[in-house]
Design an enzyme around this catalytic site. Sequence first.
Site, PDB file in Angstrom:
ATOM      1  N   GLU A  18      83.383 -77.272 -52.194  1.00  0.00           N
ATOM      2  CA  GLU A  18      82.902 -75.986 -51.707  1.00  0.00           C
ATOM      3  C   GLU A  18      83.892 -75.267 -50.797  1.00  0.00           C
ATOM      4  O   GLU A  18      83.721 -74.071 -50.541  1.00  0.00           O
ATOM      5  CB  GLU A  18      81.581 -76.185 -50.966  1.00  0.00           C
ATOM      6  CG  GLU A  18      80.488 -76.595 -51.905  1.00  0.00           C
ATOM      7  CD  GLU A  18      79.291 -77.173 -51.182  1.00  0.00           C
ATOM      8  OE1 GLU A  18      78.243 -77.224 -51.784  1.00  0.00           O
ATOM      9  OE2 GLU A  18      79.435 -77.571 -50.014  1.00  0.00           O
ATOM     10  N   ILE A 174      67.051 -86.474 -52.130  1.00  0.00           N
ATOM     11  CA  ILE A 174      65.737 -86.551 -52.786  1.00  0.00           C
ATOM     12  C   ILE A 174      65.942 -86.486 -54.299  1.00  0.00           C
ATOM     13  O   ILE A 174      66.421 -85.479 -54.826  1.00  0.00           O
ATOM     14  CB  ILE A 174      64.809 -85.395 -52.322  1.00  0.00           C
ATOM     15  CG1 ILE A 174      64.785 -85.284 -50.783  1.00  0.00           C
ATOM     16  CG2 ILE A 174      63.400 -85.568 -52.898  1.00  0.00           C
ATOM     17  CD1 ILE A 174      64.154 -86.437 -50.064  1.00  0.00           C
ATOM     18  N   MET A 195      70.861 -81.885 -46.376  1.00  0.00           N
ATOM     19  CA  MET A 195      71.078 -83.000 -45.463  1.00  0.00           C
ATOM     20  C   MET A 195      71.833 -82.621 -44.178  1.00  0.00           C
ATOM     21  O   MET A 195      72.243 -83.509 -43.439  1.00  0.00           O
ATOM     22  CB  MET A 195      71.806 -84.141 -46.206  1.00  0.00           C
ATOM     23  CG  MET A 195      71.006 -84.622 -47.416  1.00  0.00           C
ATOM     24  SD  MET A 195      71.835 -85.883 -48.410  1.00  0.00           S
ATOM     25  CE  MET A 195      71.782 -87.298 -47.339  1.00  0.00           C
ATOM     26  N   ASP A 219      69.821 -78.490 -57.864  1.00  0.00           N
ATOM     27  CA  ASP A 219      68.942 -79.431 -58.587  1.00  0.00           C
ATOM     28  C   ASP A 219      67.521 -79.227 -58.081  1.00  0.00           C
ATOM     29  O   ASP A 219      67.304 -78.469 -57.131  1.00  0.00           O
ATOM     30  CB  ASP A 219      69.391 -80.878 -58.327  1.00  0.00           C
ATOM     31  CG  ASP A 219      69.404 -81.202 -56.839  1.00  0.00           C
ATOM     32  OD1 ASP A 219      70.451 -81.090 -56.217  1.00  0.00           O
ATOM     33  OD2 ASP A 219      68.354 -81.528 -56.279  1.00  0.00           O
TER      34      ASP A 219
HETATM   35  N1  ADE Z   1      71.490 -81.371 -51.600  1.00  0.00           N
HETATM   36  C1  ADE Z   1      71.496 -80.956 -52.876  1.00  0.00           C
HETATM   37  N2  ADE Z   1      70.483 -81.518 -53.572  1.00  0.00           N
HETATM   38  C2  ADE Z   1      69.831 -82.321 -52.704  1.00  0.00           C
HETATM   39  C3  ADE Z   1      68.715 -83.183 -52.829  1.00  0.00           C
HETATM   40  N3  ADE Z   1      68.090 -83.326 -53.990  1.00  0.00           N
HETATM   41  N4  ADE Z   1      68.314 -83.874 -51.724  1.00  0.00           N
HETATM   42  C4  ADE Z   1      68.968 -83.735 -50.558  1.00  0.00           C
HETATM   43  N5  ADE Z   1      70.033 -82.934 -50.396  1.00  0.00           N
HETATM   44  C5  ADE Z   1      70.467 -82.228 -51.452  1.00  0.00           C
END
Ligand code: ADE
Length: 255
Positions: A18, A174, A195, A219
């Site tokens: 990034e 997650i 996070m 996601d």
């Molecule tokens: N950053 C991007 N996708 C994430 C996810 N599924 N859980 C935690 N941090 C993330």
Amino acid sequence: MSPKSAAPLGIVAAVEEEITELIGELHRGPMKVVSIGQRNYYVGSLWQQPCVVTLARIGKVAAATTATALIHEFGVRAILFTGVAGGLSNNLGIGDIVIAASLMQHDMDASPLFPRHQIPMLDRHSFSPCPLLTETLTQASRNFIENHPALPRLPSGQSPQIHSGLIVSGDQFISDKLTRTALHTAIPNALAVEMEGGAIAQVCYEYSTPFAVMRTISDTADEGAVGAFSDFLKKVASVYSYGVVRHFLQLQQGG
Ligand code: ADE
């Protein structure tokens, strides 16, 4: 100490992909690299504005350490965080942008000493970013989506939407429906999970430093999250980060 207006903007991402392009852009002018606490801080200028760009790495401690160094060592005027997140709200699609209106730490639980999610001794559950920076970031995201000649194709086939709302942070990736549902049930108004943002927010709150957070949905925090996250990082994340930060700095510059 230099006047606050000449103070640099701190620009932070969690994952290398990034910031690679932004660091490339910094290299076009005079710049230096300062290493503190196993991190490189790239000090220079982006679109005529003094900036310090760095990689926080992953998780709340990493993010808090980085924010503290930016404030103490570099005297940043504000911190801008850009990166990806998992979508929690069903209204979000991969490639959508979420601009934080507030941030929480979903894994903070000092109960029964303090209510669940409350930050002990700060008497609050959430932190609010700077309204002005947030407004500029929202406009920058709009400008990016409208003006980018060839946005990478999204799985939905639709053009990305911009959302504003609650982003929640915790030291957990997650990647299953059960955890996702439990998280969304505990905090129903959460739009996205990541996070770092909630930790950056707490440090900025404690040091009275303005901040703003922008996340692109990589996601949907379920069983497909690992594949979708990796794919998105490789192909799309840097395009968004670079594009939105460029428009943000140009707006701040008055153009
Ligand atoms: N950053 C991007 N996708 C994430 C996810 N599924 N859980 C935690 N941090 C993330």
